[in-house]
Motif scaffolding. Structure first.
Motif, mmCIF file in Angstrom:
data_model
loop_
_atom_site.group_PDB
_atom_site.id
_atom_site.type_symbol
_atom_site.label_atom_id
_atom_site.label_comp_id
_atom_site.label_asym_id
_atom_site.label_seq_id
_atom_site.Cartn_x
_atom_site.Cartn_y
_atom_site.Cartn_z
ATOM 1 N N ILE A 1 11.450 4.447 -2.594
ATOM 2 C CA ILE A 1 10.021 4.734 -2.535
ATOM 3 C C ILE A 1 9.363 3.837 -1.496
ATOM 4 O O ILE A 1 9.524 2.615 -1.536
ATOM 5 N N ALA A 2 8.620 4.427 -0.568
ATOM 6 C CA ALA A 2 8.041 3.680 0.547
ATOM 7 C C ALA A 2 6.705 3.054 0.180
ATOM 8 O O ALA A 2 5.868 3.668 -0.479
ATOM 9 N N ARG A 3 6.530 1.826 0.609
ATOM 10 C CA ARG A 3 5.253 1.124 0.562
ATOM 11 C C ARG A 3 5.061 0.408 1.896
ATOM 12 O O ARG A 3 6.002 0.259 2.680
ATOM 13 N N LEU B 1 10.875 -0.392 1.408
ATOM 14 C CA LEU B 1 11.496 0.668 0.613
ATOM 15 C C LEU B 1 11.990 0.064 -0.699
ATOM 16 O O LEU B 1 12.917 -0.747 -0.696
ATOM 17 N N VAL B 2 11.333 0.430 -1.790
ATOM 18 C CA VAL B 2 11.820 0.019 -3.106
ATOM 19 C C VAL B 2 12.952 0.971 -3.455
ATOM 20 O O VAL B 2 12.726 2.141 -3.780
ATOM 21 N N ALA B 3 14.179 0.473 -3.365
ATOM 22 C CA ALA B 3 15.362 1.327 -3.392
ATOM 23 C C ALA B 3 15.751 1.671 -4.820
ATOM 24 O O ALA B 3 16.646 1.064 -5.410
ATOM 25 N N SER B 4 15.088 2.676 -5.374
ATOM 26 C CA SER B 4 15.385 3.085 -6.747
ATOM 27 C C SER B 4 16.836 3.497 -6.904
ATOM 28 O O SER B 4 17.459 3.234 -7.946
ATOM 29 N N ALA B 5 17.419 4.151 -5.888
ATOM 30 C CA ALA B 5 18.809 4.588 -5.982
ATOM 31 C C ALA B 5 19.769 3.411 -6.079
ATOM 32 O O ALA B 5 20.868 3.549 -6.636
ATOM 33 N N ILE B 6 19.374 2.271 -5.534
ATOM 34 C CA ILE B 6 20.212 1.069 -5.603
ATOM 35 C C ILE B 6 19.879 0.272 -6.862
ATOM 36 O O ILE B 6 20.769 -0.173 -7.599
ATOM 37 N N ALA B 7 18.599 0.112 -7.139
ATOM 38 C CA ALA B 7 18.162 -0.647 -8.313
ATOM 39 C C ALA B 7 18.624 -0.006 -9.612
ATOM 40 O O ALA B 7 18.909 -0.704 -10.593
ATOM 41 N N ASP B 8 18.721 1.313 -9.632
ATOM 42 C CA ASP B 8 19.129 1.997 -10.853
ATOM 43 C C ASP B 8 20.619 1.866 -11.135
ATOM 44 O O ASP B 8 21.108 2.350 -12.163
ATOM 45 N N ARG B 9 21.337 1.203 -10.238
ATOM 46 C CA ARG B 9 22.737 0.851 -10.502
ATOM 47 C C ARG B 9 22.919 -0.671 -10.476
ATOM 48 O O ARG B 9 24.021 -1.170 -10.214
ATOM 49 N N ASP B 10 21.850 -1.390 -10.754
ATOM 50 C CA ASP B 10 21.898 -2.851 -10.771
ATOM 51 C C ASP B 10 22.590 -3.321 -12.054
ATOM 52 O O ASP B 10 22.089 -3.086 -13.157
ATOM 53 N N PRO B 11 23.740 -3.998 -11.946
ATOM 54 C CA PRO B 11 24.441 -4.437 -13.161
ATOM 55 C C PRO B 11 23.678 -5.491 -13.946
ATOM 56 O O PRO B 11 23.988 -5.721 -15.123
ATOM 57 N N SER C 1 0.825 -1.201 0.000
ATOM 58 C CA SER C 1 0.000 0.000 0.000
ATOM 59 C C SER C 1 0.865 1.260 0.000
ATOM 60 O O SER C 1 1.990 1.266 0.505
ATOM 61 N N SER C 2 0.306 2.349 -0.538
ATOM 62 C CA SER C 2 0.944 3.658 -0.435
ATOM 63 C C SER C 2 0.474 4.434 0.789
ATOM 64 O O SER C 2 1.018 5.499 1.085
ATOM 65 N N ASP C 3 -0.511 3.922 1.487
ATOM 66 C CA ASP C 3 -1.119 4.611 2.629
ATOM 67 C C ASP C 3 -0.337 4.281 3.899
ATOM 68 O O ASP C 3 -0.326 3.142 4.351
#
Length: 408
Positions: free
Chosen positions: A292-294, A314-324, A62-64
């Motif tokens: 991004i928090a859920r 926490l969907v860690a976009s900052a980490i996932a966006d450097r996923d090799p 959820s986003s709530d």
């Protein structure tokens, strides 16, 4: 995977300046890691790209924030926020999210945003007109901050005389740093913001204009599709989200170019690379960190890891966006990178509504700065550049020196 949570040391300036070595280690250690974040809150960190895509589309997450069970998280929310300010599309789920997003989506289409291009360009040039003759500036305070504040204020109809006050109130509430907030201070800050927005909306009712807030008031008063709390929460979200992350995009993008002179020179020589460069800045060092928090509505398994009901994810976009596994040589800044489907704007039904506007502002701001500010150089050693701690990442200040070009 270790069962002991890993501390994300946001009180450590060295980590804040460069969190990516620890982020890389967390991703290598496992797809989902328990961590302790700002203020002592525990979360389950999703570290890999494909798992992040799945998690951001999972209706069980959820986003709530009211679905969270962490007492620290719930207790740190001021009563005014719990009661009303959370009733916006960022912190809601369908069907409320669907209804709320539909009400404002037309204002942020690619076509409507493109119509703003001349005005955004004029604002950028006016700001640079003031600093070009001086030869030095703080490009956050003097440029990256006032540009999106002015754009979103004009779009929503915030009077010029009130823009500094709304920005100060927003910063006081959102840019809290790493220490647990004082509940009384937080309550006071949210009450001040609610009072300000109530006065602003009353003024718009009395004298409506050709702006988004006036249009939302019509929706509230004539069509009964928004109640008063939802109207206030929507106004706050649009004002705050309309500038904070864009400030970080502009500041981090220029900082990245200054740290990579080859990329800076390439972009100066070929401005047509700018749209792709913006995507690379968002991937390489995005404005939200770690992500991004859920909140888990029920017990859920993510990438083989059992996450309990009520947990903060926490969907860690900052980490996932450097996923090799997803991006070639991900720790390298490459403004010519293709197939750059980063998660900086999220994914799924909550994909950032303001993404087209942020992209436009980023392109115009960085492109205009490079065109008008020659010999652009950091005025402090790179290691002394200060970055925002906590969940919103960008330089606090960006002191630079430069010489001016002959034309704007």
């Amino acid at each position: 995977m270790s069962q002991q949570p890993v501390l994300l040391p946001y009180a450590d300036p060295a980590f804040v300046a460069d969190p990516f070595p620890l982020y890389r280690q967390l991703r290598e250690d496992g797809p989902v890691r328990r961590v302790v974040i700002a203020g002592g809150l525990e979360a389950w960190l999703v570290t890999r790209y494909e798992d992040g895509l799945v998690a951001l589309s999972d209706p069980r997450l959820s986003s709530d924030v009211r679905d969270a069970s962490d007492p620290q998280l719930v207790q740190r929310l001021p009563a005014t926020e719990r009661d009303s300010m959370l009733r916006n599309m960022l912190r809601s789920d369908p069907p409320d999210h669907t209804r709320l997003r539909r009400l404002v989506s037309k204002a942020f289409t690619a076509r409507r945003v493109a119509e703003l291009q001349p005005r955004v360009q004029a604002i950028a040039d006016q700001l640079l007109d003031a600093i070009v003759p001086v030869g030095h500036a703080d490009l956050v305070k003097d440029f990256a901050l006032p540009l999106p504040v002015t754009v979103i204020s004009e779009l929503l109809g915030v009077p010029v005389a009130e823009r500094h006050d709304f920005q100060r109130l927003t910063d006081d509430m959102i840019l809290q740093g790493t220490a647990p907030p004082d509940p009384a201070q937080m309550d006071a800050a949210w009450r001040q913001m609610r009072s300000y927005l109530t006065r602003l909306l009353e003024a718009k009712r009395a004298r409506p204009g050709d702006d988004l807030l006036s249009a939302l008031i019509t929706t509230r008063d004539e069509e009964h599709r928004l109640d008063e709390d939802e109207l206030i929460a929507m106004a706050f979200l649009l004002l705050a989200a309309g500038y904070i992350t864009t400030v970080n995009l502009i500041g981090s993008g220029i900082a990245a170019l200054l740290a990579h002179p080859d990329q800076l020179q390439m972009l100066r020589e070929d401005p047509a690379l700018l749209p792709g460069a913006i995507e690379e800045f968002l991937r390489y060092d995005g404005p939200v960190s770690p992500g991004i928090a859920r909140f888990a509505r029920e017990d859920v398994t993510i990438a083989g890891v059992a996450v309990p009901r009520g947990a903060t994810v926490l969907v860690a976009s900052a980490i996932a966006d450097r996923d090799p596994a997803r991006f070639f040589d991900p720790d390298h800044l490459d403004i010519t990178r293709q197939d750059n489907a980063h998660l900086a704007f999220g994914h799924g039904i909550h994909y950032c509504l303001g993404a087209p506007l942020a992209r436009l502002e980023g392109q115009i701001a960085i492109g205009t700065a490079l065109r008008r500010l020659h010999h652009l150089t950091l005025a402090v050693p790179p290691g002394e550049l200060q970055w925002r701690p906590g969940g919103l990442r960008g330089p606090e200040r960006l002191p630079v020196t430069f010489t001016s070009s002959d034309s704007n």
